[in-house]
Design an enzyme around this catalytic site. Sequence first.
Site, PDB file in Angstrom:
ATOM      1  N   LYS A 253       0.851  -1.203   0.000  1.00  0.00           N
ATOM      2  CA  LYS A 253       0.000   0.000   0.000  1.00  0.00           C
ATOM      3  C   LYS A 253       0.879   1.243   0.000  1.00  0.00           C
ATOM      4  CE  LYS A 253      -3.994   1.938   2.515  1.00  0.00           C
ATOM      5  NZ  LYS A 253      -4.925   1.761   3.655  1.00  0.00           N
TER       6      LYS A 253
ATOM      7  N   SER B  87      -9.856   1.880   2.567  1.00  0.00           N
ATOM      8  CA  SER B  87      -8.956   2.622   1.718  1.00  0.00           C
ATOM      9  C   SER B  87      -7.925   1.754   0.989  1.00  0.00           C
ATOM     10  CB  SER B  87      -8.216   3.674   2.556  1.00  0.00           C
ATOM     11  OG  SER B  87      -7.413   3.057   3.549  1.00  0.00           O
TER      12      SER B  87
ATOM     13  N   SER C 225     -10.143  -0.477   6.798  1.00  0.00           N
ATOM     14  CA  SER C 225      -9.558  -0.358   5.448  1.00  0.00           C
ATOM     15  C   SER C 225      -8.865  -1.594   4.903  1.00  0.00           C
ATOM     16  CB  SER C 225      -8.576   0.802   5.414  1.00  0.00           C
ATOM     17  OG  SER C 225      -9.283   1.986   5.227  1.00  0.00           O
TER      18      SER C 225
HETATM   19  N1  GLN Z   1     -13.424   4.331   6.147  1.00  0.00           N
HETATM   20  C1  GLN Z   1     -12.750   4.675   7.351  1.00  0.00           C
HETATM   21  C2  GLN Z   1     -12.288   6.100   7.289  1.00  0.00           C
HETATM   22  O1  GLN Z   1     -12.464   6.699   6.291  1.00  0.00           O
HETATM   23  C3  GLN Z   1     -11.597   3.731   7.616  1.00  0.00           C
HETATM   24  C4  GLN Z   1     -10.364   4.064   6.868  1.00  0.00           C
HETATM   25  C5  GLN Z   1      -9.188   3.193   7.252  1.00  0.00           C
HETATM   26  O2  GLN Z   1      -9.329   2.160   7.911  1.00  0.00           O
HETATM   27  N2  GLN Z   1      -8.003   3.669   6.912  1.00  0.00           N
HETATM   28  O3  GLN Z   1     -11.749   6.625   8.197  1.00  0.00           O
END
Ligand code: GLN
Length: 447
Positions: free
Chosen positions: A50, A125, A149
């Site tokens: 990532k 994400s 995410s």
């Molecule tokens: N969707 C969540 C957020 O926008 C989780 C994102 C994540 O785990 N990095 O914060």
Amino acid sequence: MITLKEALKLSKDELAKFKEELKTNIEANADINAYIDVHNIGEGVPIAIKDNIQVENWSVTSASNILQGYIAPYNATVIEKMLGAGLSPFGRTNMDEFAMGSTTESSFYGKTLNPHNKDCVPGGSSGGSAAAVAAGLAIAALGSDTGGSIRQPASFCGIVGMKPTYGRVSRYGLGAYASSLDQIGPMTQNVEDAAILYDIISGHDEKDSTSANKNDKVCDKLNPNRKLKIAVLPKHIQNASQDVKKAYELAITALKDAGHEIVERELMDAKFDISAYYITATAEATTNLARYDGIRYGNRVTGKNLEDTFIQTRSQGFGDEVKRRILLGNFVLSSGYYEAYYVKAQKTRHIIKEQYADIFKDVDLILSPVAPTTANKFGELSNPMEMYLSDLYTISVNLAGLPAISVPISKSSEGMPIGLQLIANAYDEQTLFDGALSLEKEIGYIA
Ligand code: GLN
């Protein structure tokens, strides 16, 4: 695609040939946009990374305009551990800018497509990592999970995604979003590969002050035949779609058939999780993102004076979702509102932790949905509030610091994958993987 377990047995020559084929395959599937860049470090088994994990000499940008031009000067601890175990970082994967989002639509590099239906998001994400594994463009990948995410894109793309206990995996070299919630974890084709990659990247690290002093591993003791007591959440799943509810029923039957004991428990209303999470995460993000000032890292827009340089750099460098969260975070930390929002969120977080501790007094695992629906169509979650609400099943796990794993269960009537998660007590990754292996075996679903 060969599994990680199989790939670890390949000779150097076989690996070199495999990597050439992989590169060709990635180019042929460039429309999916899973990778931002394909590089290769070392001679080991290729693993996709990532774009918020530092790999020395790579451009690492958290998919943001503000980090264009930044070159990582060192390896994250997880990368050092991978290199030491015969794995090699191979390409950086697309993501929501600074890991803020649930769709990978907020990336500076454009959206990633879901390999199961290219009109749908891959989740986020870590959407690039999930799409790469699901499309056969990676053996396995690393993601990061602050509020779901890893698990949610894994569920949307029909792969396995695991979030370790907070402190199990070093955050040294991970681009910080919300430091008290972030964890790096494996995204793989199956549960055993997730266990292998988890064993490699986990362990104490003195470079991360929140790293737990624990080094126990799971692979040697993996046992899908243990009989476990697993809690289901009849009230909690009411917020899920018919397809997800059906998958939940299927998983319960499979777990019973495998000889596990099923008991019913409840969690408090998820609206408290969402408020506590978005206050905590944005407060921490505001602080973490203050370092991107145009002086120290990446992109700079030179203004009339120093203050103007900060303003221009940040105004032009950050995307809308990141700016929204910086504003929200500053608001909840501001002197007039700190007690009303931030302090209350921390108290709520404590209660969330206690409710899990209570359940784990006499239960081994909890079975929960990962997302209320299957993957959305592009643009469908354009209202930020709606997107935040869709995190209802994943974020309490991060607030409580627990380990969880998303396992593919079935497909919707439209052919979209549905994953469910098992959640374990803190540091009980062994039981988590044992239960997940058993579920995977009994379901027999291959994405
Ligand atoms: N969707 C969540 C957020 O926008 C989780 C994102 C994540 O785990 N990095 O914060």
